[in-house]
Design a protein around this motif. Structure first.
Motif, PDB file in Angstrom:
ATOM      1  N   ARG A  18      -3.367   8.449   6.049  1.00  0.00           N
ATOM      2  CA  ARG A  18      -3.680   7.156   6.650  1.00  0.00           C
ATOM      3  C   ARG A  18      -4.528   7.367   7.897  1.00  0.00           C
ATOM      4  O   ARG A  18      -4.409   8.397   8.562  1.00  0.00           O
ATOM      5  CB  ARG A  18      -2.394   6.435   7.049  1.00  0.00           C
ATOM      6  CG  ARG A  18      -1.634   5.887   5.852  1.00  0.00           C
ATOM      7  CD  ARG A  18      -0.360   5.215   6.348  1.00  0.00           C
ATOM      8  NE  ARG A  18       0.436   4.703   5.246  1.00  0.00           N
ATOM      9  CZ  ARG A  18       0.452   3.415   4.877  1.00  0.00           C
ATOM     10  NH1 ARG A  18      -0.291   2.523   5.523  1.00  0.00           N
ATOM     11  NH2 ARG A  18       1.218   3.027   3.879  1.00  0.00           N
ATOM     12  N   GLY A  24      -7.484   4.564   4.747  1.00  0.00           N
ATOM     13  CA  GLY A  24      -6.964   5.919   4.572  1.00  0.00           C
ATOM     14  C   GLY A  24      -8.053   6.915   4.251  1.00  0.00           C
ATOM     15  O   GLY A  24      -9.250   6.622   4.347  1.00  0.00           O
ATOM     16  N   THR A  66       0.826  -1.211   0.000  1.00  0.00           N
ATOM     17  CA  THR A  66       0.000   0.000   0.000  1.00  0.00           C
ATOM     18  C   THR A  66       0.863   1.264   0.000  1.00  0.00           C
ATOM     19  O   THR A  66       0.524   2.246  -0.657  1.00  0.00           O
ATOM     20  CB  THR A  66      -0.928   0.014   1.235  1.00  0.00           C
ATOM     21  OG1 THR A  66      -1.600  -1.242   1.293  1.00  0.00           O
ATOM     22  CG2 THR A  66      -1.968   1.117   1.161  1.00  0.00           C
ATOM     23  N   SER A  67       1.987   1.235   0.725  1.00  0.00           N
ATOM     24  CA  SER A  67       2.846   2.429   0.805  1.00  0.00           C
ATOM     25  C   SER A  67       3.329   2.847  -0.571  1.00  0.00           C
ATOM     26  O   SER A  67       3.346   4.034  -0.905  1.00  0.00           O
ATOM     27  CB  SER A  67       4.086   2.155   1.660  1.00  0.00           C
ATOM     28  OG  SER A  67       3.691   1.758   2.921  1.00  0.00           O
TER      29      SER A  67
END
Ligand SMILES: O=C1O[C@H]([C@@H](O)CO)C(O)=C1O
Length: 554
Positions: A467, A496, A323-324
C-alpha cells in the motif's frame, strides 16, 4: 494423461471466420463480432506440446482484426502474438491470416481481439491446454467458465466517446456475462430471487453436475472494464491453478478475477447438499461503485431441470470497496510447493511505472511516467527488426518518476504528460527485469482505480503487493523470493504497488499494458524489446501497413 511425446509436433488446426452477428445474451439485441457466429468463440482444446494453427478469415467487411493468444508465450513465434501495431499489421477485411504457435505449457489460457476495443464486442474465448504429466490434483470432469462484461454500445461508439472533447466516459457495463449469457426474468423488473421463470429467449448459462464429484472449473475473465467476484452459492472453491501455473491450494468463498486472469478451482458437489435443487453462480462487479447487475448462472444438479431457478436469493457477494479482502487474496496466491521455480535473488534493472490519469491537450489519457502510448502505424516488431528509423530515433521513456516529490494521494498536476508513439523499453537479452507498478490518484479527488496489468510473451514472478508509495530501501526486503506465483496478469490495487520480476529471454517485442480496454485505448501501455537480433525472418503475412510496405516481397 496424454503423452508429451505424442503431443510434440502434433498439429491442432482451427478454421475461423470472424464476422458480425446479432446476439442478445441479456435480451438486448447487439451487433457483435463473433468467431464462426459464436460469443464466446469456440474453446481451443489442446495438449501441451502441440502446435496450434488457427486460420483466421476476416469477414468484417470494413473493419480490421487481430487475435491475441493470451498467456501463450510465443517462444520462437513473436509474430503470432496477434497484437496489432506491436507484432503485426491488422488483418484486412477479406484477408486470411494463419496464426501458428506451440502451446508449451499446460493450463488455462484465453484468446481475444487485440485491435482497437474490439474485445468488448464479444471476440474472445478460452484455450484449454491439457497436461501431458500428472497434475497435483484430480477431478472427474472439467468445464470452462468465461466471464465478461457487456455494453450495448459498440467499440466504435466507445472510441468516439473516449476521444471526444469534452471527454465522454463509457460508464459501467449493461450486464455481466457468465459463459456469454446473462440472466433475464420472464416477468420484467422482477428480482432474481423472486423470479419464477427465466426468459428462455435469453436464458442464463446452466452447468450440469453430478453429485458426489470433484469438478475442475477453468474460470477466466475478459472484461472490458470490470473486476469481478465469482461465487457459487453454498460451494467452496479450492484454487489450484493461476494463469497456467500450479497454486498451493487454498479455499475461497468468492474468487476475485481481474481482466486477463485465469484460475482453476475445484468444487465438491457434496451429496450432503440438497440435490433436488439448483444453485446460483454469481459474478459481481467490485472495485468500482457499479450500477451493473451481477451476472447470474445456474449450477444444475442432475437430474433437475437445467433452468429451474434456485429457491433462494443469489448471494450478495463482497462489498465493492473491500480493497483489503482483494489484496489478501492476491497475496494468498503462491506457487505449489512441488512446482517451485524461484526467481533469481537480484535483478539487473528496475523499472518503476507510475500509473496516472492525465489531461493531455484537453483530453483524458492514462500515462506511465508521464508517457501515454499512441500506437504507431508500423508495428514495433517489424520496425525494430528492419531498423526503421522512426522507432529507433524516438526518445526512450524513463525508468522511473520523481519519486521524492510526487504525491500519489493527490490529483496529478500533470504539467509534462505527453502522448508518444515511443513507449519502448529495450531490455538486455536474458537480463532480469523488475517492474514496480505504482498506483496514484486519478483526476477525481480521493479516487484511485484498480488496473489489471498483462505482460505478453512471458510469465513473471509476483514478488509482492503493498500500500502507498513503493519504497526502494524497505519494500524490496518484503519480496517473496521463496514461492512467488508466476502469472501473466496481475492487479494493481488502489493507491498501492505491485512488484514483478521476469527474465527477458524471449526474443521479440512484447506489449505490457492495463487490460481495461478503455485504458489501453487511452495510452496505458508500454512495449518491451529483447533479443531482436535473435528473431528469425519475419513472415510476409504480418506486413503491409505503415512503413512496412517495402518489406512485402513480390
Ligand atoms: O478513464 C476513466 O475515466 C473515468 C473517470 O475517471 C472520468 O469520468 C473512469 O472511471 C476511468 O477509468
Amino acid at each position: 494423461v496424454p503423452s508429451a511425446a505424442k503431443a510434440a509436433g502434433k498439429v491442432n488446426k482451427h478454421v475461423w471466420d470472424v464476422r458480425y452477428n446479432y446476439v442478445s445474451p441479456d435480451c438486448y439485441k447487439k451487433l457483435a463480432i463473433t468467431i464462426n457466429g459464436l460469443v464466446p468463440g469456440p474453446t481451443i482444446h489442446a495438449v501441451e506440446g502441440e502446435t496450434v494453427v488457427v486460420q483466421v478469415t476476416n469477414s468484417l467487411v470494413t473493419e480490421n482484426v487481430a487475435i491475441h493468444w493470451h498467456g501463450i508465450r510465443q517462444i520462437g513465434t513473436p509474430w503470432s502474438d496477434g497484437t496489432e501495431s506491436v507484432t503485426q499489421c491488422a488483418i484486412q477485411p477479406g484477408d486470411t491470416f494463419v496464426y501458428q504457435f506451440v502451446v508449451d505449457k499446460a493450463g488455462t489460457y484465453m484468446y481475444h481481439a487485440h485491435y482497437g476495443m474490439q474485445l468488448g464486442d464479444g471476440i474472445y474465448g478460452m484455450i484449454r491446454v491439457k497436461a501431458a504429466h500428472k497434475e497435483p490434483f484430480s477431478y472427474s470432469s472439467e468445464h470452462e467458465i468465461l466471464l465478461s462484461d457487456w455494453y450495448h454500445k459498440n467499440a466504435y461508439e466507445h472510441a468516439i466517446d473516449l476521444s471526444s472533447e469534452p471527454f465522454v466516459w463509457v460508464g459501467e457495463p449493461n450486464s455481466v456475462l457468465i459463459q456469454g449469457r446473462a440472466f433475464a426474468c420472464n416477468e420484467p423488473g422482477t428480482e432474481a430471487g423472486q423470479c419464477k421463470e427465466p426468459n428462455r429467449k435469453c436464458s442464463p448459462f446452466s452447468l450440469n453436475v453430478r453429485p458426489g464429484r470433484t469438478i475442475r472449473l477453468r474460470i477466466g475473465s475478459l472484461t472490458a472494464l470490470s473486476t469481478l467476484s465469482f461465487e457459487i452459492e453454498d460451494h467452496e472453491m479450492t484454487v489450484v491453478e493461476a494463469d497456467g501455473n500450479y497454486v498451493e491450494p487454498f479455499k475461497v468463498k468468492h474468487l476475485y478475477l481481474y481482466s486477463g486472469e485465469t484460475y482453476s478451482v475445484l468444487i465438491k458437489t457434496s451429496p450432503k447438499k440438497d440435490r433436488s435443487r439448483n444453485y446460483w453462480m454469481v459474478a459481481k462487479v467490485v472495485s468500482r461503485e457499479s450500477s451493473t447487475p451481477s451476472g447470474l448462472a445456474i449450477l444444475n444438479y442432475n437430474f433437475n431441470p437445467p433452468l429451474a431457478l434456485p429457491p433462494t436469493d443469489p448471494p450478495v457477494g463482497p462489498h465493492w470497496n473491500d480493497t483489503s479482502d482483494r489484496i489478501d487474496q492476491s497475496v494468498a496466491v503462491k506457487a505449489h510447493h512441488a512446482y517451485l521455480n524461484p526467481p533469481p535473488k537480484k535483478s539487473d534493472r528496475t523499472i518503476i511505472l507510475l500509473n496516472t490519469q492525465n489531461k493531455i491537450d484537453g483530453k483524458v489519457r492514462w500515462s506511465l511516467n508521464n508517457v501515454s502510448l499512441n500506437l504507431p502505424h508500423t508495428p514495433y516488431l517489424i520496425a525494430l527488426k528492419e531498423n526503421l528509423s522512426y522507432v529507433l530515433d524516438h526518445k526512450m521513456p524513463p525508468d522511473s518518476y520523481d519519486v521524492e516529490n510526487y504525491d500519489i494521494h493527490s490529483v496529478p498536476k500533470n504539467t509534462e504528460a505527453h502522448p508518444s508513439t515511443g513507449g519502448l523499453y529495450r531490455l538486455k537479452f536474458n537480463s532480469i527485469v523488475d517492474v514496480i507498478l505504482q498506483n496514484a490518484n486519478t483526476m477525481t479527488p480521493n479516487v484511485s482505480e484498480t488496473h489489471p496489468w498483462h505482460l505478453h510473451g512471458h510469465d513473471f514472478w509476483v514478488l509482492g503487493y503493498g500500500r502507498g508509495k513503493f519504497n526502494m530501501a524497505t519494500d524490496t526486503a518484503s519480496y517473496n523470493l521463496g514461492n512467488p506465483i508466476m502469472k501473466n496478469s496481475v492487479p494493481l490495487h488502489p493507491y498501492g504497488w505491485t512488484a514483478l520480476r521476469f527474465r527477458a529471454d524471449n526474443p521479440g517485442v512484447w506489449a505490457f499494458h492495463c487490460h481495461i480496454e478503455f485504458h489501453f485505448f487511452l495510452g496505458m501501455a508500454v512495449v518491451f524489446e529483447e533479443g531482436i537480433d535473435q528473431v528469425g525472418e519475419l513472415p510476409d503475412s504480418i506486413m503491409g501497413c505503415g512503413e512496412t510496405k517495402p518489406f512485402v516481397k513480390p
